[in-house]
Design a protein around this motif. Sequence first.
Motif, mmCIF file in Angstrom:
data_model
loop_
_atom_site.group_PDB
_atom_site.id
_atom_site.type_symbol
_atom_site.label_atom_id
_atom_site.label_comp_id
_atom_site.label_asym_id
_atom_site.label_seq_id
_atom_site.Cartn_x
_atom_site.Cartn_y
_atom_site.Cartn_z
ATOM 1 N N LYS A 85 0.936 -0.946 -0.107
ATOM 2 C CA LYS A 85 0.002 -0.377 -0.272
ATOM 3 C C LYS A 85 1.017 0.923 -0.249
ATOM 4 O O LYS A 85 0.289 2.024 -0.969
ATOM 5 C CB LYS A 85 -1.225 -0.233 0.927
ATOM 6 N N ILE A 86 1.571 1.553 0.189
ATOM 7 C CA ILE A 86 2.679 2.550 0.914
ATOM 8 C C ILE A 86 3.430 2.371 -0.471
ATOM 9 O O ILE A 86 4.129 4.172 -0.741
ATOM 10 C CB ILE A 86 3.480 2.307 2.020
ATOM 11 N N SER A 87 4.274 1.414 -0.809
ATOM 12 C CA SER A 87 4.980 1.847 -2.305
ATOM 13 C C SER A 87 4.046 1.764 -3.399
ATOM 14 O O SER A 87 4.697 1.950 -3.734
ATOM 15 C CB SER A 87 5.814 0.319 -2.183
ATOM 16 N N GLY A 88 2.652 1.851 -3.018
ATOM 17 C CA GLY A 88 1.788 1.953 -4.625
ATOM 18 C C GLY A 88 1.973 0.860 -5.345
ATOM 19 O O GLY A 88 1.740 0.960 -7.206
ATOM 20 N N ILE A 89 2.742 -0.692 -5.182
ATOM 21 C CA ILE A 89 2.667 -1.308 -6.208
ATOM 22 C C ILE A 89 2.217 -2.721 -5.739
ATOM 23 O O ILE A 89 2.175 -2.705 -4.935
ATOM 24 C CB ILE A 89 3.864 -1.606 -6.475
ATOM 25 N N PRO A 90 0.900 -3.167 -6.123
ATOM 26 C CA PRO A 90 0.611 -2.776 -7.172
ATOM 27 C C PRO A 90 -0.755 -1.380 -7.669
ATOM 28 O O PRO A 90 -0.820 -0.686 -6.033
ATOM 29 C CB PRO A 90 -0.319 -3.839 -7.488
ATOM 30 N N SER A 91 -1.028 -0.916 -8.332
ATOM 31 C CA SER A 91 -1.957 0.527 -8.585
ATOM 32 C C SER A 91 -2.814 -0.674 -7.983
ATOM 33 O O SER A 91 -3.342 -1.369 -8.042
ATOM 34 C CB SER A 91 -1.977 0.672 -10.410
ATOM 35 N N ARG A 92 -3.845 0.704 -7.475
ATOM 36 C CA ARG A 92 -5.360 1.173 -6.741
ATOM 37 C C ARG A 92 -6.285 -0.431 -8.095
ATOM 38 O O ARG A 92 -6.849 -0.923 -7.139
ATOM 39 C CB ARG A 92 -5.944 1.997 -6.975
ATOM 40 N N TYR A 93 -6.125 0.594 -9.629
ATOM 41 C CA TYR A 93 -6.872 -0.241 -10.473
ATOM 42 C C TYR A 93 -6.941 -1.863 -10.378
ATOM 43 O O TYR A 93 -7.604 -2.870 -9.976
ATOM 44 C CB TYR A 93 -6.678 -0.493 -11.420
ATOM 45 N N ASP A 94 -4.720 -2.239 -10.086
ATOM 46 C CA ASP A 94 -4.680 -4.058 -10.106
ATOM 47 C C ASP A 94 -4.986 -4.109 -9.411
ATOM 48 O O ASP A 94 -4.624 -5.837 -9.241
ATOM 49 C CB ASP A 94 -3.426 -3.999 -10.494
ATOM 50 N N ALA A 124 -7.205 -5.415 -6.399
ATOM 51 C CA ALA A 124 -7.626 -6.031 -6.211
ATOM 52 C C ALA A 124 -7.403 -8.123 -6.263
ATOM 53 O O ALA A 124 -7.147 -8.685 -5.959
ATOM 54 C CB ALA A 124 -9.028 -6.415 -6.040
ATOM 55 N N ASP A 125 -6.552 -7.951 -7.563
ATOM 56 C CA ASP A 125 -6.102 -9.118 -8.499
ATOM 57 C C ASP A 125 -5.054 -9.300 -7.731
ATOM 58 O O ASP A 125 -4.561 -10.852 -7.618
ATOM 59 C CB ASP A 125 -6.056 -8.547 -9.832
ATOM 60 N N ILE A 126 -4.347 -8.036 -7.852
ATOM 61 C CA ILE A 126 -3.010 -8.533 -7.132
ATOM 62 C C ILE A 126 -2.633 -9.360 -5.624
ATOM 63 O O ILE A 126 -2.345 -10.460 -5.374
ATOM 64 C CB ILE A 126 -1.684 -7.957 -6.729
ATOM 65 N N GLY A 157 5.033 -12.122 -13.661
ATOM 66 C CA GLY A 157 4.871 -11.261 -14.016
ATOM 67 C C GLY A 157 3.757 -9.733 -14.779
ATOM 68 O O GLY A 157 3.239 -9.721 -15.332
ATOM 69 N N MET A 158 3.536 -9.949 -12.897
ATOM 70 C CA MET A 158 3.007 -8.740 -12.725
ATOM 71 C C MET A 158 2.983 -7.507 -13.496
ATOM 72 O O MET A 158 2.427 -6.375 -13.617
ATOM 73 C CB MET A 158 3.018 -8.294 -10.896
ATOM 74 N N GLN A 159 4.022 -6.956 -13.888
ATOM 75 C CA GLN A 159 4.574 -5.866 -14.659
ATOM 76 C C GLN A 159 4.472 -6.215 -16.011
ATOM 77 O O GLN A 159 5.523 -6.770 -16.517
ATOM 78 C CB GLN A 159 5.933 -4.969 -14.742
ATOM 79 N N LYS A 160 3.525 -6.007 -16.619
ATOM 80 C CA LYS A 160 2.984 -6.757 -17.949
ATOM 81 C C LYS A 160 3.964 -6.153 -19.089
ATOM 82 O O LYS A 160 3.844 -6.710 -20.090
ATOM 83 C CB LYS A 160 1.567 -6.677 -18.503
ATOM 84 N N ARG A 161 4.262 -4.751 -18.547
ATOM 85 C CA ARG A 161 4.710 -4.053 -20.413
ATOM 86 C C ARG A 161 6.080 -4.721 -20.122
ATOM 87 O O ARG A 161 6.547 -4.511 -21.222
ATOM 88 C CB ARG A 161 4.689 -2.329 -20.538
ATOM 89 N N ASP A 162 6.653 -5.310 -19.632
ATOM 90 C CA ASP A 162 8.381 -5.321 -19.278
ATOM 91 C C ASP A 162 8.379 -6.733 -19.413
ATOM 92 O O ASP A 162 8.028 -7.931 -19.024
ATOM 93 C CB ASP A 162 8.245 -4.987 -17.048
#
Lengths: 616, 202
Positions: free
Chosen positions: A126-135, A137-139, A178-183
């Motif tokens: 939550k503090i570091s902001g990864i995952p983004s809020r949109y993602d 719930a899935d993460i 594989g959380m960062q999909k564009r990487d």
Amino acid sequence: MELVASSLFDLVSDVIRDTKGIGGWLSIAPDSSVGLFIPEILLCGTILAMLVLRLFRLGEKLDMFYVALIGVGAALLVLSPWRLSENAELFARRELFTGLLVYDGFSVFIRGLLLGFGVLFLVFAKISGIPSRYDSADIYTLVLGATLGLCIMSAANHLLVVFMGVEMASVPSYALAGMQKRDRKASEAALKFAVYGAGAAGIMLYGISLLAGLFHTVHLPTLAAQISTMLPQMETPELMVAALAGLMIMAGLAYKLSAFPFHYWIPDVFEGAPAEVGAFLSIASKAAALALLVRVVVGMGTLPDSSETAARDSVVARARQDNPATPADLLAQAPPAQSTMYVRHDEEHAAAETEDHPREDHATPGESDSATSATTDGLETARTFMAKLIALIAIVTCTFGNLAAYGQKNIKRMLAYSTIAHAGFMMMAVPALLAVADSHPQVAASAVSGIAIYLVIYLFMNLGAFAIVAFLRNEMGSEQIDDYAGLLKCCPGITLCFVVILFSLIGLPPLAGFIAKFAVLASVADAFRLSGHPYLMGVLVVGVLNTAISLIYYLRVARVMTMLPEPESRVPISLPLFSVAGWYVLAMTIPVAFLIVNWGSLHRTATAAVAHLLGS
Amino acid sequence: MLAAIDLHGFLFVLFALTACVFAAGVLFSSNIVRMAFNLVLSLGSSAGLFFLAGAEFVGAMQLMIYVGGTLVLLVFGVMLTAQHRFLEMRTNAGEWVLSLLVGGALLMVLLQAAFSVSQWNTPYAQRDQVEIDESKSATPIAAALTGVRVDKLEETNPRLRAGKSGYLMPFVIVSMHLLVVLVGAAYLARPRMAVRQMRRGG
């Protein structure tokens, strides 16, 4: 045919009693399988809630972080591992779900550690902001699903559940990697992770099926009893198959532990995945994998306390009156009204038999004394095999991890190799456990408590390190060690915390890392003194040497941060200690720095946790 | 009155008809999702035929693996990667001819094989005297999945009997695992939505 019908009834009522206890349809006894499984059920409920809440307009606005936090927190509260040090007798070993899982102090301790990590991890994410809020719930669903698998791993009592727990923990981790999909790098790492993981799982499953074929069971206590009598009579080809099966199962476990030679996925995955995922894999995954390793070696290498396996058996024993069981079996569990009748019936049968078997009165009636001595031989062979194998893996893993960490430029890659090295170090206690499991159960238990202490300290050290890496990444967008130059100037508080954590990872006194390493090495030394096995001496020497090797690369990071000048091109970084991120880092550092003041309570809890592990 | 109806024969005709009709439905539909749904019904009906023939294990496996597993996977795969060119399947005339040739040849071979056994052609004269053997059924497996190991009763070695655990817990908990994995698959399979959402500033 009446006997079959009535026994089927008994079987069904036994399953019901075992699953939810006696009572009405909806009542669940607190000491039944479901009653003791509530933390995991709460995790399942949280996963469902996160899915269902998103269907509603109101739930869409809700930050799933709070749902996940409440779920994991409630699971931790229900489990309440802090009761361990108060009354260890509450956590006596008992089997759940007809022998699939085991509930004892050790499982409560490890699950408490996992759920506690879950809470800390959610706050960290939550503090570091990864995952983004949109993602998010899935993460969080993936994290909770993996945690569920890890909890099951740490309580496994059956090789089927071992496999299932490993899979339940691994498959969500592949997606997390594989959380960062564009990487591209992250995708490649996730794919490698998944492919190698599937291979390792397949190998382990094959090993399990070989064992099942040889010994007709994969229920760990039964397996130990089977090994004890069958192994001495086995021919060479069968022994080869048994050894192969052991190797294959160990390969699967080594993959989860990231032990040499199954470590190659971890640096790539750690480098590709965000630091948050790295923290999850390096702490939670390792803790559960070590607990699983302990479960498997203890399960296959020692005979359990007879009372609790016998307890489950009593219903069938009652059903089959033509095949008398021992009085201990019957007194242990059967309802009093029914049991007295059969005890009287069986008494003269069984009394004579138990005298011959003071240690294992559940063994086949009618075995002679010579069989009892063969019993220990069979298990001794299995234990020595496992001890030497794990000692070798631990030595190589620890040394390799430390040597490979030396040349790393990326901090996450370095932490990956450090994870490998620490996993090897923790594994060193396992040969010690096996060497004295039979002769000195107390010392063997202290080896496991050494692992437990190590895991708790390791949680704070590594979570702190990964948190700092993640917060620094958010500030300066880099994870290269060279870019950390001169951090002391711009954020002294965080740098100081990082240095403390790095020193603790080395194992320098008076920091917590020293206690961890000391607890493990002391148990190895004790086991060596009592058993005199030369390989334990080797483990001890390598452990001490590795501490010296690890000095170099941890100190290099500290040197870059504190001594090198700040590069001029760098954008100004502001990461003060008095911010939410700073407080979090501080909260991880304080236990690392000051555990030495009050480490007795941790030691007491860990000792209470392992009190019933070896059935002594 | 009810006994006069030949239930077995009626069910056979029902299942055989539905299996054939929905199999034809797979052929003549061009939408993949509809095809998959038709295939579910067709395979489900053939599972019913297996049950009627007394092959309970094969029937149960047909339901669990094909209807339950593979097709759900197919439907989800289509839903996750739903793009127009994959959703609609147009078959051209050449493919029709080719598949009719191959499929028809297989059908001929099977029919020929089935009708060449003379015992299968002539119905039993006295149906009352037909005895149905106790077949190997899926009952012990199914019972073990609900936690009851019926094979415990035949095990004479008390130690091995203690090791026979029911599989209720894994059977239930694995559904949770599948749900989590599905969420993970959905997460990995939707790159565009996340980007769109981010542009909107979410």
